[in-house]
Write a protein that holds these residues in place. Structure first.
Motif, short mmCIF file in Angstrom:
data_model
loop_
_atom_site.label_atom_id
_atom_site.label_comp_id
_atom_site.label_asym_id
_atom_site.label_seq_id
_atom_site.Cartn_x
_atom_site.Cartn_y
_atom_site.Cartn_z
N THR A 17 17.13 8.52 -27.70
CA THR A 17 16.25 8.44 -28.87
C THR A 17 16.52 7.19 -29.70
O THR A 17 15.59 6.48 -30.10
N ARG A 18 17.78 6.92 -29.98
CA ARG A 18 18.12 5.76 -30.81
C ARG A 18 17.67 4.46 -30.15
O ARG A 18 17.11 3.57 -30.81
N THR A 19 17.89 4.34 -28.85
CA THR A 19 17.50 3.13 -28.13
C THR A 19 15.99 2.94 -28.15
O THR A 19 15.48 1.85 -28.43
N ALA A 20 15.25 4.03 -27.86
CA ALA A 20 13.78 3.94 -27.85
C ALA A 20 13.25 3.57 -29.23
O ALA A 20 12.34 2.74 -29.36
N LEU A 21 13.82 4.16 -30.27
CA LEU A 21 13.39 3.82 -31.64
C LEU A 21 13.70 2.37 -31.97
O LEU A 21 12.89 1.68 -32.60
#
Length: 540
Positions: free
Chosen positions: A513-517
């Protein structure tokens, strides 16, 4: 030394118990779902299968993903979009197209690559939807577009679903050019009939010698229409277009040369982002993102605290909460992801009441006042119903929230973490409200309402209809109908079904999630980040 804009007092404190039975149940369920997802992604990566891949290689061609790997900067991130498009249909998973956001010569670009091992890269209705969504993402985020072209054109048996809407591809390419957003075509093979307009309408065109075939009509059609004899090279070869027609800007001796030229073109664009760069410390969260697998619910009816998610996603686990004791079913506040400031709206207990709706509308306006992008973490069953709530103005208050979402001009990035039902999907910036990018966790559901609720509503309607007409109510038939409806809604709200229809831009392993955001926020900052200062009429 602490950053002057970082308040260490806002650090979230996790109370997650990793030994808890619910945590272990969630983790096991998510790992099983991710295994299923990986199986489907493997099908997409396989394209037309080993036989057609080998035939492609025997012709001296690179596969679509090999071309992408050479095009993108070494060790840079690539956010693939809609990888499960067409899942569950008669067409190959992935819809014979690879799209995504990647870095080329230091510039974030949208890349669209034909998967030519699937029916020669022919475009079916799902490939069209996927291509148009990629172009939309390029337009709204101001990202250059690179087309890696090798397509047999339209999938003729489905031409009735393609011919009219496919014109939007040409429309969007020329609109991007008018906006000053560069478009590039690297032509590795067939680009015929309507497809010939892709290099024609891109700002830059590179054609590969002895492989590129760019013409409106091939030899058989020319013979039939005009009686003229001509071969492929005379009609549309790279050498002819480079020396005679002028369609090609660059003549590539082979595929690797074409990719080299494509990278060179991007390096010479003198491209500049218009949005601000990261302005806050991009330190890792203080809690392990792997624990998100035990937070994402195995059963979407089981609530979880979105602060536990944020503690594993945002920079330094810092979150400055806004109105923490008002409208507590919606968590709002300020954070940053990879150094980009964001406002967050995250559902806590599913239902949106009037207080949550008014809190959201205010918060969205505040974010627009200070030009701060918004991240929506959906887990909602919709707005509350019932006599007291209707009389209390839930429609007016829900309308305020939806008005604010609609008219907000800062970038929205939406992730469905568990459920997205009813008008809650709209209020939490679902697909119809044009988020810059939208993803879903692999276990998430999306529908007008939950399967059991929908089946129950239909049953109540059936009983009322029987009573009104004086007919006896058939309980056995109703039970069978309820089971059938529940099975249908369960299937249609499944994350694979939803993403296959491009109602989101892809499924996420919660740990990513953090990477995609971060990638999404960086892409959004390619354009200006400007909030709206004036909104429409709010019903008071």
């Amino acid at each position: 030394m602490a950053h002057p804009r970082v308040d260490e007092g806002t650090v979230l404190r996790s109370t997650l118990d990793t030994a808890d039975e619910q945590y272990r149940t969630n983790r096991a369920a998510n790992l099983a779902l991710l295994e299923q997802l990986e199986e489907q992604l493997d099908l997409a990566r396989a394209g037309g299968g080993e036989r057609y891949q080998q035939r492609h290689r025997d012709r001296g061609r690179l596969l679509a993903r090999e071309r992408l790997e050479l095009l993108l900067d070494r060790d840079s991130a690539f956010l693939e979009l809609s990888p499960l498009a067409a899942w569950g249909t008669e067409f190959t998973v992935g819809a014979s197209l690879v799209t995504g956001i990647g870095v080329v010569s230091g510039v974030e670009c949208v890349v669209i690559a034909h998967e030519s091992t699937v029916r020669g890269g022919a475009m079916n209705p799902w490939s069209l939807k996927k291509s148009l969504r990629a172009l939309e993402i390029a337009r709204i985020n101001r990202l250059p577009v690179i087309n890696l072209v090798e397509s047999g054109g339209a999938d003729l048996p489905t031409q009735s679903e393609l011919f009219v809407p496919a014109g939007k591809i040409f429309h969007d390419l020329t609109e991007l050019s008018a906006m000053g957003v560069p478009t590039i075509a690297l032509v590795f093979g067939n680009s015929t009939a309507g497809g010939a307009y892709v290099p024609g309408m891109c700002d830059y065109a590179v054609l590969v010698d002895q492989q590129a075939k760019v013409f409106l009509g091939g030899p058989p059609l020319v013979k039939m229409a005009t009686g003229e004899d001509a071969d492929d090279e005379e009609l549309g070869g790279a050498r002819m277009h480079s020396r005679v027609s002028g369609l090609a800007d660059h003549f590539a001796v082979d595929e690797r040369d074409a990719i080299r030229l494509g990278r060179r073109i991007v390096s010479e664009l003198n491209w500049r982002k218009l949005g601000p760069g990261p302005s806050l410390p991009a330190d890792e969260p203080r809690y392990d993102p792997d624990e998100l697998l035990g937070i994402a619910p195995a059963d979407i009816r089981v609530p979880f605290d979105p602060r536990e998610v944020l503690a594993r996603v945002v920079d330094g686990s810092r979150f400055g909460e806004y109105k923490p004791e008002y409208g507590t079913s919606l968590v709002t506040g300020w954070a940053s992801v990879h150094g980009y400031p964001v406002g967050v709206l995250a559902n806590a207990r599913g239902v949106l009441f009037s207080e949550e709706a008014k809190k959201a509308a205010e918060f969205i306006q505040l974010a627009n006042q200070v030009d701060t992008p918004l991240v929506f973490l959906q887990n909602t069953t919709g707005y509350m119903v019932g006599k007291d709530y209707e009389q209390g103005g839930i429609i007016k208050d829900g309308s305020k929230m939806i008005n604010a979402v609609t008219n907000s001009t800062v970038p929205h990035i939406t992730i469905n973490t568990a459920s997205s039902f009813g008008a809650g999907n709209y209020g939490m910036s679902g697909r119809a409200y044009d988020p810059r990018l939208m993803f879903a966790w692999v276990g998430a559901k999306l529908a007008v309402m939950g399967a059991a609720q929908l089946a129950g509503v239909m049953s109540i309607v059936g009983k009322a209809a029987a009573a009104a007409s004086g007919r006896p109510f058939d309980q056995d038939a109703d039970d069978a109908r309820r089971r059938a409806i529940e099975a249908q809604i369960d299937a249609e709200s499944h994350s694979f079904f939803v993403t296959a229809r491009l109602y989101d831009d892809g499924l996420l392993d919660p740990r990513d999630t953090r990477t995609a955001l971060g990638i999404a926020l960086s892409a959004a900052h390619s354009g200006p980040i400007e909030g709206r200062r004036g909104f429409g009429v709010f019903r008071m």
